[in-house]
Design an enzyme around this catalytic site. Structure first.
Site, PDB file in Angstrom:
ATOM      1  N   CYS A  35      59.887  47.737   1.939  1.00  8.54           N
ATOM      2  CA  CYS A  35      58.558  48.192   1.500  1.00  8.54           C
ATOM      3  C   CYS A  35      58.605  49.455   0.643  1.00  8.54           C
ATOM      4  CB  CYS A  35      57.650  48.401   2.703  1.00  8.54           C
ATOM      5  SG  CYS A  35      57.336  46.872   3.584  1.00  8.54           S
ATOM      6  N   HIS A  44      52.184  53.411   0.596  1.00  9.56           N
ATOM      7  CA  HIS A  44      52.455  52.010   0.939  1.00  9.56           C
ATOM      8  C   HIS A  44      51.435  51.581   1.986  1.00  9.56           C
ATOM      9  CE1 HIS A  44      54.106  48.433   2.550  1.00  9.56           C
ATOM     10  NE2 HIS A  44      54.574  49.001   3.643  1.00  9.56           N
ATOM     11  N   ASN A  83      49.414  44.176   4.434  1.00 12.71           N
ATOM     12  CA  ASN A  83      50.651  44.861   4.003  1.00 12.71           C
ATOM     13  C   ASN A  83      51.417  43.879   3.108  1.00 12.71           C
ATOM     14  OD1 ASN A  83      53.326  45.784   3.861  1.00 12.71           O
ATOM     15  ND2 ASN A  83      53.314  46.611   5.936  1.00 12.71           N
TER      16      ASN A  83
HETATM   17  O1  UT7 Z   1      55.657  47.977   6.028  1.00 13.43           O
HETATM   18  C1  UT7 Z   1      56.739  48.685   6.479  1.00 13.43           C
HETATM   19  C2  UT7 Z   1      56.687  49.260   7.814  1.00 13.43           C
HETATM   20  N1  UT7 Z   1      55.775  48.632   8.716  1.00 13.43           N
HETATM   21  C3  UT7 Z   1      54.871  49.374   9.347  1.00 13.43           C
HETATM   22  O2  UT7 Z   1      54.749  50.550   9.083  1.00 13.43           O
HETATM   23  C4  UT7 Z   1      54.081  48.750  10.493  1.00 13.43           C
HETATM   24  C5  UT7 Z   1      54.161  49.649  11.690  1.00 13.43           C
HETATM   25  N2  UT7 Z   1      53.589  49.139  12.936  1.00 13.43           N
HETATM   26  C6  UT7 Z   1      52.302  48.747  13.117  1.00 13.43           C
HETATM   27  O3  UT7 Z   1      51.536  48.665  12.194  1.00 13.43           O
HETATM   28  C7  UT7 Z   1      51.858  48.499  14.507  1.00 13.43           C
HETATM   29  O4  UT7 Z   1      52.888  48.882  15.395  1.00 13.43           O
HETATM   30  C8  UT7 Z   1      51.459  47.025  14.823  1.00 13.43           C
HETATM   31  C9  UT7 Z   1      50.156  46.663  14.098  1.00 13.43           C
HETATM   32  C10 UT7 Z   1      52.574  46.074  14.451  1.00 13.43           C
HETATM   33  C11 UT7 Z   1      51.178  46.867  16.319  1.00 13.43           C
HETATM   34  O5  UT7 Z   1      50.156  47.771  16.715  1.00 13.43           O
HETATM   35  P1  UT7 Z   1      50.378  48.772  17.925  1.00 13.43           P
HETATM   36  O6  UT7 Z   1      49.120  49.507  18.076  1.00 13.43           O
HETATM   37  O7  UT7 Z   1      51.621  49.559  17.646  1.00 13.43           O
HETATM   38  O8  UT7 Z   1      50.581  47.801  19.135  1.00 13.43           O
HETATM   39  P2  UT7 Z   1      51.816  47.712  20.146  1.00 13.43           P
HETATM   40  O9  UT7 Z   1      52.988  47.069  19.506  1.00 13.43           O
HETATM   41  O10 UT7 Z   1      51.996  49.043  20.822  1.00 13.43           O
HETATM   42  O11 UT7 Z   1      51.252  46.729  21.238  1.00 13.43           O
HETATM   43  C12 UT7 Z   1      50.144  47.099  22.094  1.00 13.43           C
HETATM   44  C13 UT7 Z   1      49.679  45.855  22.805  1.00 13.43           C
HETATM   45  C14 UT7 Z   1      50.810  45.030  23.439  1.00 13.43           C
HETATM   46  O12 UT7 Z   1      50.343  44.495  24.648  1.00 13.43           O
HETATM   47  P3  UT7 Z   1      50.731  45.154  26.040  1.00 13.43           P
HETATM   48  O13 UT7 Z   1      52.222  45.102  26.121  1.00 13.43           O
HETATM   49  O14 UT7 Z   1      50.190  46.569  26.001  1.00 13.43           O
HETATM   50  O15 UT7 Z   1      50.033  44.293  27.051  1.00 13.43           O
HETATM   51  C15 UT7 Z   1      51.022  43.928  22.435  1.00 13.43           C
HETATM   52  O16 UT7 Z   1      51.564  42.762  23.023  1.00 13.43           O
HETATM   53  O17 UT7 Z   1      49.032  44.991  21.871  1.00 13.43           O
HETATM   54  C16 UT7 Z   1      49.599  43.681  21.956  1.00 13.43           C
HETATM   55  N3  UT7 Z   1      49.511  43.035  20.649  1.00 13.43           N
HETATM   56  C17 UT7 Z   1      48.437  42.356  20.269  1.00 13.43           C
HETATM   57  N4  UT7 Z   1      47.269  42.078  20.890  1.00 13.43           N
HETATM   58  C18 UT7 Z   1      46.359  41.362  20.221  1.00 13.43           C
HETATM   59  C19 UT7 Z   1      50.424  43.047  19.646  1.00 13.43           C
HETATM   60  N5  UT7 Z   1      49.947  42.355  18.611  1.00 13.43           N
HETATM   61  C20 UT7 Z   1      48.714  41.910  18.960  1.00 13.43           C
HETATM   62  C21 UT7 Z   1      47.726  41.151  18.319  1.00 13.43           C
HETATM   63  N6  UT7 Z   1      46.570  40.906  18.980  1.00 13.43           N
HETATM   64  N7  UT7 Z   1      47.881  40.680  17.073  1.00 13.43           N
END
Ligand code: UT7
Length: 352
Positions: free
Chosen positions: A118, A260, A290
């Site tokens: 990215c 980005h 993204n």
């Molecule tokens: O482009 C280059 C670099 N990329 C980035 O910079 C992206 C960086 N990361 C992110 O944007 C975020 O980490 C994500 C959008 C991928 C995920 O969001 P988050 O707020 O970091 O969520 P998380 O991974 O901490 O997960 C929190 C909870 C989990 O459930 P539990 O374990 O707390 O029960 C996940 O399983 O949210 C759950 N979860 C979802 N729930 C509903 C993860 N994806 C989803 C989803 N819908 N799509």
């Protein structure tokens, strides 16, 4: 020495365009096949919809559309090099850029791909600048293009909701460093100790894709989102500070911060960290997601089409991606021909 002596040679932005494929995928459509919902996606990422290619389309198809429009926007002039920056090339070999150049009527020009995930567009800008200032090419077409829909597991709810397909392109010409549109200063960096945070495990020389023994998940894009999130904020803010300091700019000199488009929360966290008012942060992640290496030029094209960025405005571009890689670039916006809005994309740019 006369005081009005021209500055040193530089690469100057003279054309710009973005392109996203017509097919729109809304959050509600994703929620039909994934355990997710519109409210979660909007709250956690700021994304409402994204565009994806159809079966049979490839990254080069988007790159050609963006490239053709950017060349038209720049006006006539010989192009000595075509750079495509992508994580989703049409094939592992050869590079995608030669085919794109040929389809744009630029066969004969130097053509190669740059891979920095990215961060690719900022790395590509630095590469194009090097070609121009070294006298290798008078004009360079730089295209950031990605089709993450081809590498993300459609059942991986964390990644399937974030990414969209698209392409953005710029044309750079030889000029002087004191002209509006001259790109630079730059800050580029990497930390390969964290290569596993964003990866496709199989298919390269380390783990060959030889058939059945390769697990399905190893062929797909994988990202440890939460850890990546923290690195993204720290690295983007650090890189932005480094480039501002190199050029002697203060944070308040920045009219538009064009990061980005990873996730709206990340962009706002970086702006907050830099003490930059959020309204100076150019965003279109809500409408395109993204888009990897395409995200900065797509955001720029969106802002330019809305006349949200004007000649003389000072811009800070900052990217972060797999590798890990990061980079920033400064420029003063040039006077460009009016850019028509892309009928496929109803953007959501916020900028001062
Ligand atoms: O482009 C280059 C670099 N990329 C980035 O910079 C992206 C960086 N990361 C992110 O944007 C975020 O980490 C994500 C959008 C991928 C995920 O969001 P988050 O707020 O970091 O969520 P998380 O991974 O901490 O997960 C929190 C909870 C989990 O459930 P539990 O374990 O707390 O029960 C996940 O399983 O949210 C759950 N979860 C979802 N729930 C509903 C993860 N994806 C989803 C989803 N819908 N799509």
């Amino acid at each position: 020495m006369p005081t009005d002596a021209p500055g040193p040679p530089a690469a100057v932005l003279c054309g710009l365009a973005g392109w996203v494929p017509p097919r729109v995928v809304t959050n509600d459509e994703l929620a039909e096949r994934l355990d997710t919902d519109d409210a979660w996606i909007r709250t956690r990422t700021g994304i409402s919809r994204r565009h994806v290619i159809e079966q049979g389309q490839a990254t080069s198809d988007l790159a050609v559309e963006a490239g053709r429009r950017a060349l038209r926007h720049a006006g006539a002039g010989p192009v000595g090099a075509v750079i495509v920056t992508t994580t989703t090339p049409d094939r592992p070999c050869p590079a995608t850029a030669p085919a794109v150049a040929a389809r744009l009527g630029l066969a004969g020009a130097a053509a190669f791909d740059v891979g920095a995930v990215c961060t690719g567009f900022v790395y590509g800008l630095a590469t194009a600048t090097g070609l121009i200032t070294a006298g290798v090419a008078e004009r360079v077409l730089l295209i950031g293009a990605d089709t993450y829909s081809t590498i993300v597991d459609p059942l991986d709810r964390a990644n399937a909701i974030i990414f969209g397909d698209g392409a953005g392109a710029v044309v750079l010409r030889a000029g002087r460093a004191d002209e509006p549109g001259a790109v630079g200063a730059f800050d580029l960096g990497s930390d390969g100790a964290h290569e596993d945070l964003i990866t496709i495990t199989a298919g390269g020389s380390r783990q060959r894709s030889s058939g059945d023994e390769v697990q399905r998940h190893e062929r797909h894009f994988a990202m440890r989102g939460n850890e990546v999130y923290r690195h993204a904020v720290t690295r983007m803010a650090g890189s932005a500070r480094a480039v501002l300091s190199k050029a002697g700019w203060k944070t308040d000199d920045v009219d538009h911060f064009v990061p980005h488009q990873a996730n709206l929360r990340i962009l706002h966290s970086v702006a907050d960290d830099l003490a930059l008012p959020r309204e100076r942060c150019v965003t279109n992640v809500g409408s395109v997601g993204n888009t990897g290496a395409a995200s900065i030029p797509l955001a720029l094209a969106d802002a330019a089409a809305r006349q949200a960025v004007r000649a003389g405005d000072r811009l800070l571009l900052t990217a972060f991606g797999g590798g890990l890689t990061w980079g920033s670039c400064l420029l003063t916006w040039p006077a460009l021909a009016h850019l028509p809005a892309d009928p496929n994309d109803r953007g959501d740019t916020t900028t001062r």
